[in-house]
Design a protein around this motif. Structure first.
Motif, short mmCIF file in Angstrom:
data_model
loop_
_atom_site.label_atom_id
_atom_site.label_comp_id
_atom_site.label_asym_id
_atom_site.label_seq_id
_atom_site.Cartn_x
_atom_site.Cartn_y
_atom_site.Cartn_z
N ALA A 120 38.82 4.66 13.91
CA ALA A 120 40.00 5.62 13.99
C ALA A 120 40.70 5.64 15.41
N TYR A 121 39.70 4.95 16.53
CA TYR A 121 40.04 5.09 17.88
C TYR A 121 40.88 3.73 18.00
N SER A 122 40.69 2.57 16.98
CA SER A 122 41.54 1.32 17.29
C SER A 122 42.98 1.38 16.93
N HIS A 289 33.54 -5.29 26.28
CA HIS A 289 32.79 -4.31 25.61
C HIS A 289 32.44 -3.12 26.62
N ASN A 290 33.50 -2.15 26.72
CA ASN A 290 33.59 -1.08 27.76
C ASN A 290 33.99 0.08 26.75
N GLY A 291 33.69 1.36 27.66
CA GLY A 291 34.17 2.63 27.25
C GLY A 291 33.06 2.98 26.19
N ASN A 296 37.20 -2.70 23.98
CA ASN A 296 38.56 -2.52 24.58
C ASN A 296 39.44 -2.52 23.29
N TYR A 297 39.29 -2.76 22.07
CA TYR A 297 39.95 -3.11 20.94
C TYR A 297 41.05 -4.40 21.06
N THR A 361 37.79 -7.29 19.43
CA THR A 361 36.58 -7.39 19.96
C THR A 361 35.95 -6.07 19.38
N PRO A 362 34.74 -6.22 18.66
CA PRO A 362 34.02 -5.30 17.88
C PRO A 362 33.42 -4.25 18.78
#
Length: 464
Positions: A120-122, A289-291, A296-297, A361-362
């Motif tokens: 849901a954040y992507s 791959h952060n957050g 970072n989608y 990016t997964p």
């Protein structure tokens, strides 16, 4: 790049350097500076922001809608053979993946099923980002011949047959607040049950023929209900929150008392700490791959091997083309959003070599439990993934198939075998504690047909 971004970039590089260089022996490996801890806190699940607004879905934040969506998610009646549900490929036992190289519904698909935890954040859905919302994404598999295998009208008829009372109650409550539903609306729905199936603007020839025989008014009604099915599924998926992992506990302990080495050792081994430092520093993994969700989608081409060189996967390049033709985007008639709320679609990047063969990016949350990896399951293990990043091969290029030479987004890492294993050890600490799963992770007791999945999953959650 403005001055603020330059300063922020320099700060990030300095923190990465500190994390990589502050590697000592014995207990000193657990020593982190205030800057280190501040940086690591950005990855902690406790700093996951609230869910983004979903102006395009009037049901997005309704728990009643989420409950209906949960029933739909596990309902195998929504498939041509009545054996396939959303949970077939997104199984909660496997952190909402299926463990297969490529997913299998009615038949084999082309892609590996990504986890939907945190989806849901992507702003984009699917590996190629060909959908701009979870509700639109949910509609694609329904009409896919290799997934659920239904036509649009069949989905709507099934929904009316089995979910009309719940839907009517939900819409009635909505009507009280904004007067959006007429009294005749529900009377019109039952008339759709008399229409001939299959019927869909896409798909098999007979389905398209039947669709053309339907009046435009009824087509619009079908599309509205079809979109609402997706919106209900989205409301459910927004409730699937990532579970805290040992990484989160480790960072929390650092924030609480960085000097308590005994506590830190109880959570992380020295190899896991070393892997954490490599991940954030020398391995450069955190650049993408952060957050809190470790993504970072954005879309990148990392040169993963083509699953089929006779039919190369264009990734984001084809995803953008599909978006521009999609009838269920934020900008569509079936969206609940105002045009100005659809910033991602309004400013969609439509061309460029960096789109060719690029994939989203997964998230690395639960990555140790969601093999195989990449868009077509090309890598069976984390060792395979790390080996590729350490010595990557350029993307496959075929001038007869590619519109341009694919962009290559990664450089060799040059890590030692020991360092690769340390990063792998760290990745295992990103697995969420399944014992903390809430009711949204568990199939409803009334799940249709798939009773084996219900009982097996209930047992799985109870013994973990």
């Amino acid at each position: 790049m403005n001055g603020h971004l330059i300063i922020k970039h320099i700060f990030l590089l300095l923190v990465l350097w500190i994390l990589n260089e502050n590697v000592y022996s014995d207990d000193s490996v657990y020593q982190f500076t205030a800057g280190d801890i501040q940086f690591l806190s950005q990855f902690n699940l406790s700093n996951l922001p609230p869910l983004p607004d979903a102006q395009d879905n009037q049901f997005a934040d309704s728990l009643a809608a989420a409950s209906i969506g949960k029933q739909l998610f596990f309902d195998t009646r929504f498939s041509a053979n009545q054996q396939v549900s959303c949970a077939t490929c997104h199984n909660p036992q496997r952190y909402f993946t299926d463990g297969l190289v490529v997913s299998k519904g009615m038949s084999e698909t082309r892609r590996n099923a990504p986890s939907i935890i945190g989806a849901a954040y992507s702003p984009w859905q699917f590996w190629d980002g060909r959908k701009d919302s979870l509700w639109s994404q949910a509609l694609g598999p329904m009409e896919s011949g290799v997934e659920h295998g239904l036509s649009r009208l069949e989905v709507v008829q099934l929904f009316i047959q089995h979910y009309l009372p719940s839907y009517k109650q939900l819409m009635t409550e909505l009507e009280k607040s904004n007067n959006s539903v007429s009294k005749e609306y529900f009377q019109q729905l039952t008339s759709l049950l008399k229409l001939r199936t299959p019927a869909s603007p896409d798909g098999v020839t007979q389905g398209q023929k039947n669709w053309q025989e339907i009046s435009q008014e009824q087509q619009s009604l079908i599309n509205r209900i079809f979109a609402d099915v997706g919106k209900l599924l989205m409301a459910y998926q927004r409730q699937l929150r990532p579970l805290p992992s040992r990484f989160d506990l480790f960072v929390k302990q650092l924030e609480k008392d960085t000097g308590n080495t005994v506590k830190l050792k109880e959570i992380y081994t020295e190899d896991e700490v070393a892997g954490l430092r490599l991940f954030m520093g020398k391995g450069n993994c955190a650049s993408c791959h952060n957050g809190p969700l470790f993504t970072n989608y954005e879309f990148h081409n990392i040169g993963a091997p083509e699953a089929d060189i006779k039919q190369v996967d264009m990734g984001r390049y084809d995803g953008v083309a599909a978006l521009l033709k999609d009838e269920f985007t934020c900008l569509s008639l079936w969206s609940d959003a105002d045009k100005h709320d659809c910033q991602e679609m309004l400013y969609l990047k439509k061309q460029g070599p960096e789109l060719v063969g690029a994939f989203k990016t997964p998230s690395l949350r639960n990555v140790a439990e969601t093999a195989p990896y990449m868009q077509s399951g090309q890598f069976a293990t984390l060792d395979d993934v790390l080996a590729h990043y350490n010595k990557p091969t350029p993307p496959y290029y075929d001038r007869e198939q590619h519109p341009s030479r694919p962009h290559f987004d990664i450089l060799p890492l040059g890590l030692t075998p020991e360092e690769l294993q340390q990063i792998k050890s760290f990745l295992f600490t990103l697995t969420g504690d399944i014992k903390l799963a809430d009711k949204w992770w568990q199939p409803p007791k009334s799940a249709i047909k798939d009773t084996a999945l219900v009982s097996k999953t209930a047992k799985y959650f109870s013994v973990r």
